[in-house]
Design a protein around this motif. Structure first.
Motif, PDB file in Angstrom:
ATOM      1  N   ILE A  60      89.752  72.841  85.427  1.00 66.43           N
ATOM      2  CA  ILE A  60      90.390  74.153  85.582  1.00 66.43           C
ATOM      3  C   ILE A  60      91.893  74.048  85.328  1.00 66.43           C
ATOM      4  CG2 ILE A  60      90.981  75.969  87.242  1.00 66.43           C
ATOM      5  CD1 ILE A  60      88.262  75.502  88.555  1.00 66.43           C
ATOM      6  N   THR A  61      92.380  74.974  84.509  1.00 65.93           N
ATOM      7  CA  THR A  61      93.819  75.099  84.277  1.00 65.93           C
ATOM      8  C   THR A  61      94.214  76.556  84.502  1.00 65.93           C
ATOM      9  OG1 THR A  61      93.704  75.695  81.928  1.00 65.93           O
ATOM     10  CG2 THR A  61      93.609  73.337  82.489  1.00 65.93           C
ATOM     11  N   ASP A  62      95.493  76.852  84.355  1.00 63.34           N
ATOM     12  CA  ASP A  62      95.931  78.237  84.500  1.00 63.34           C
ATOM     13  C   ASP A  62      95.488  79.108  83.327  1.00 63.34           C
ATOM     14  OD1 ASP A  62      97.562  77.152  82.585  1.00 63.34           O
ATOM     15  OD2 ASP A  62      99.455  77.686  83.582  1.00 63.34           O
ATOM     16  N   LYS A  63      94.885  78.478  82.303  1.00 61.02           N
ATOM     17  CA  LYS A  63      94.370  79.229  81.153  1.00 61.02           C
ATOM     18  C   LYS A  63      92.859  79.487  81.237  1.00 61.02           C
ATOM     19  CE  LYS A  63      97.902  77.440  77.992  1.00 61.02           C
ATOM     20  NZ  LYS A  63      98.156  76.690  76.730  1.00 61.02           N
ATOM     21  N   THR A  64      92.199  78.893  82.217  1.00 60.61           N
ATOM     22  CA  THR A  64      90.748  79.043  82.330  1.00 60.61           C
ATOM     23  C   THR A  64      90.378  80.484  82.671  1.00 60.61           C
ATOM     24  OG1 THR A  64      90.557  76.751  83.108  1.00 60.61           O
ATOM     25  CG2 THR A  64      88.668  78.196  83.466  1.00 60.61           C
ATOM     26  N   LYS A  65      89.489  81.061  81.872  1.00 57.69           N
ATOM     27  CA  LYS A  65      89.096  82.460  82.066  1.00 57.69           C
ATOM     28  C   LYS A  65      87.705  82.610  82.686  1.00 57.69           C
ATOM     29  CE  LYS A  65      92.870  84.025  80.225  1.00 57.69           C
ATOM     30  NZ  LYS A  65      93.895  84.666  81.094  1.00 57.69           N
ATOM     31  N   ALA A  66      86.820  81.628  82.457  1.00 55.61           N
ATOM     32  CA  ALA A  66      85.455  81.779  82.967  1.00 55.61           C
ATOM     33  C   ALA A  66      84.771  80.426  83.122  1.00 55.61           C
ATOM     34  CB  ALA A  66      84.628  82.668  82.036  1.00 55.61           C
ATOM     35  N   ILE A  67      83.883  80.357  84.093  1.00 51.11           N
ATOM     36  CA  ILE A  67      82.960  79.232  84.259  1.00 51.11           C
ATOM     37  C   ILE A  67      81.560  79.780  84.072  1.00 51.11           C
ATOM     38  CG2 ILE A  67      82.006  77.536  85.868  1.00 51.11           C
ATOM     39  CD1 ILE A  67      84.810  77.452  87.180  1.00 51.11           C
ATOM     40  N   VAL A  68      80.789  79.153  83.184  1.00 49.99           N
ATOM     41  CA  VAL A  68      79.436  79.613  82.849  1.00 49.99           C
ATOM     42  C   VAL A  68      78.460  78.521  83.275  1.00 49.99           C
ATOM     43  CG1 VAL A  68      77.931  80.483  81.030  1.00 49.99           C
ATOM     44  CG2 VAL A  68      80.425  80.796  80.851  1.00 49.99           C
ATOM     45  N   ILE A  69      77.493  78.876  84.115  1.00 48.47           N
ATOM     46  CA  ILE A  69      76.618  77.851  84.677  1.00 48.47           C
ATOM     47  C   ILE A  69      75.315  78.467  85.167  1.00 48.47           C
ATOM     48  CG2 ILE A  69      77.477  78.029  87.057  1.00 48.47           C
ATOM     49  CD1 ILE A  69      77.485  74.883  87.050  1.00 48.47           C
ATOM     50  N   SER A  70      74.263  77.664  85.245  1.00 44.30           N
ATOM     51  CA  SER A  70      72.996  78.108  85.838  1.00 44.30           C
ATOM     52  C   SER A  70      73.004  77.834  87.335  1.00 44.30           C
ATOM     53  CB  SER A  70      71.815  77.375  85.199  1.00 44.30           C
ATOM     54  OG  SER A  70      71.571  77.856  83.900  1.00 44.30           O
ATOM     55  N   TRP A  71      72.416  78.732  88.097  1.00 43.67           N
ATOM     56  CA  TRP A  71      72.289  78.537  89.541  1.00 43.67           C
ATOM     57  C   TRP A  71      71.451  77.284  89.806  1.00 43.67           C
ATOM     58  CZ3 TRP A  71      69.480  82.505  93.210  1.00 43.67           C
ATOM     59  CH2 TRP A  71      69.725  82.149  94.536  1.00 43.67           C
ATOM     60  N   VAL A  72      70.313  77.192  89.115  1.00 47.52           N
ATOM     61  CA  VAL A  72      69.466  76.002  89.167  1.00 47.52           C
ATOM     62  C   VAL A  72      69.280  75.507  87.740  1.00 47.52           C
ATOM     63  CG1 VAL A  72      67.134  75.149  89.624  1.00 47.52           C
ATOM     64  CG2 VAL A  72      68.271  76.627  91.289  1.00 47.52           C
ATOM     65  N   ASN A  73      69.533  74.226  87.524  1.00 43.68           N
ATOM     66  CA  ASN A  73      69.453  73.677  86.181  1.00 43.68           C
ATOM     67  C   ASN A  73      68.009  73.621  85.688  1.00 43.68           C
ATOM     68  OD1 ASN A  73      69.205  71.107  84.274  1.00 43.68           O
ATOM     69  ND2 ASN A  73      71.263  71.974  84.084  1.00 43.68           N
ATOM     70  N   THR A  74      67.792  74.088  84.468  1.00 39.56           N
ATOM     71  CA  THR A  74      66.454  74.150  83.888  1.00 39.56           C
ATOM     72  C   THR A  74      65.817  72.771  83.744  1.00 39.56           C
ATOM     73  OG1 THR A  74      67.024  76.147  82.658  1.00 39.56           O
ATOM     74  CG2 THR A  74      65.138  74.874  81.861  1.00 39.56           C
ATOM     75  N   PHE A  75      66.617  71.775  83.423  1.00 36.94           N
ATOM     76  CA  PHE A  75      66.075  70.459  83.105  1.00 36.94           C
ATOM     77  C   PHE A  75      65.904  69.562  84.330  1.00 36.94           C
ATOM     78  CE2 PHE A  75      68.498  71.846  79.302  1.00 36.94           C
ATOM     79  CZ  PHE A  75      67.409  72.028  78.464  1.00 36.94           C
TER      80      PHE A  75
END
Length: 371
Positions: free
Chosen positions: A135-150
């Protein structure tokens, strides 16, 4: 809790692949069939009634998530939703993804002009402290799965959402693998966008997926993407040189509505509500513990990232010898599992039973005994 006659397929096979797709109860398939009977008999005369049923389903989805119904929208799949979410961000915005993510979640961001950072997995898990390091001051979004598919590893959304809020970062979650098997209270967990399909844990149908948009994001979209009829405030007043859209998530609804799929979804919600969420969670946990116990007793190697006695996974990966031949043997005997790389994946749902798990173990033992 469960009547076996609700699921026709269970009378014929052993099914351990709910992570790929559901088994549909009879009531859900009948809701889908009923729509086409209505269409055959009435064609479009019932349009307004069908729209009312869509809104009832939307309201029931919002009740589960503890959000407002106008924060929910219907589309065909999570791929479409993730592409729409990218339109809320600017070219070259800094977005954090991870290297364990399902392609549906990652690819829409990769194929556009964003500045991407990847969290590297450790022990088949994505750790929040590793996310924080990127994370930096330029970070706009975090994209992630609640539970990982694999790997079926569940991220702590409460902790992650607090980090995002402190850093003014949008949190975008794919909840397809866990939704309706565990409580997701959006009044307690601040998520900006949440997408989920209904053919995993939700016993519904292909071609129906939901988007939750936190109301604070309704007016932040950078590039408009919508479907004109269902997006319009007053569809019958639309002219061909101007479009006044709804000011909420419903402006993203698919045109035309997939009534059959939405009605099937509504019936699936009714079916699951009659069982009760906590019972579903408890039943799958018990089945999972039992499966792990039986695999260990029979010296079958488990490759899932289970590191503590109290850490549970509803998807179990095993690494048997000659796994392709074993899978063919199981299918020949109408036992359905999935494969990933050189592993066999066993995924459970509340409609499975302890007796079915014992039969699965017996089939695996018999294969190696007579090999």
């Amino acid at each position: 809790m469960l009547k076996n006659e609700d699921f026709k397929l269970l009378k014929k096979v052993l099914y351990f692949d709910s992570a790929s797709a559901w088994i549909m109860p009879n009531a859900v398939s009948q809701a889908w069939i009923l729509y086409y009977k209505w269409q055959e008999e009435y064609w479009d005369i019932l349009w307004d009634e069908w729209l009312d049923k869509v809104e009832i389903t939307r309201k029931n989805v919002s009740k589960y998530l503890n959000c407002q119904k106008w924060e929910i929208s219907f589309q065909v799949n999570t791929w479409t939703w993730m592409n729409i979410i990218t339109s809320f961000f600017e070219k070259w915005d800094e977005i954090i993804l991870n290297d364990l993510e399902f392609p549906t979640t990652n690819l829409p961001w990769i194929w556009k002009w964003f500045n991407l950072k990847y969290v590297k997995s450790r022990d088949f898990k994505i750790y929040i402290e590793d996310i924080e390091k990127l994370i930096t001051d330029k970070t706009k979004a975090i994209v992630i799965s609640w539970v990982n598919t694999f790997t079926w590893y569940k991220i702590d959304l409460i902790k992650l959402s607090k980090i995002c809020k402190e850093n003014w970062i949008k949190l975008i979650v794919n909840a397809s693998q866990w939704i309706w098997a565990y409580e997701l209270n959006l009044d307690e967990i601040e998520i900006d966008f949440c997408v989920f399909t209904w053919y995993k844990r939700l016993l519904a149908w292909y071609w129906i997926a939901c988007l939750y948009v936190n109301k604070k994001n309704f007016w932040t979209q950078k590039y408009e993407i919508f479907n004109w009829w269902m997006s319009a405030k007053e569809p019958h007043d639309v002219v061909n040189d101007n479009l006044e859209t709804k000011e909420d998530a419903r402006k993203f609804d698919i045109w035309s509505p997939h009534f059959a799929w939405i009605f099937a979804l509504g019936e699936a919600i009714n079916y699951l509500n009659n069982i009760w969420l906590k019972k579903i969670e408890k039943k799958i946990n018990e089945l999972s513990f039992y499966l792990i116990k039986k695999l260990k007793e029979n010296s079958i190697e488990i490759t899932s990232p289970i590191t503590f006695e109290n850490e549970i996974s509803w998807i179990i990966y095993i690494k048997p010898k000659n796994f392709e031949d074993l899978k063919k043997y199981l299918i020949k005997n109408e036992v359905y599992v999935a494969s990933y790389k050189n592993w066999i994946r066993i995924s459970l749902h509340f409609y499975n039973s302890f007796e079915e798990i014992e039969r699965l173990i017996d089939y695996i033992k018999n294969y190696y005994q007579y090999k």
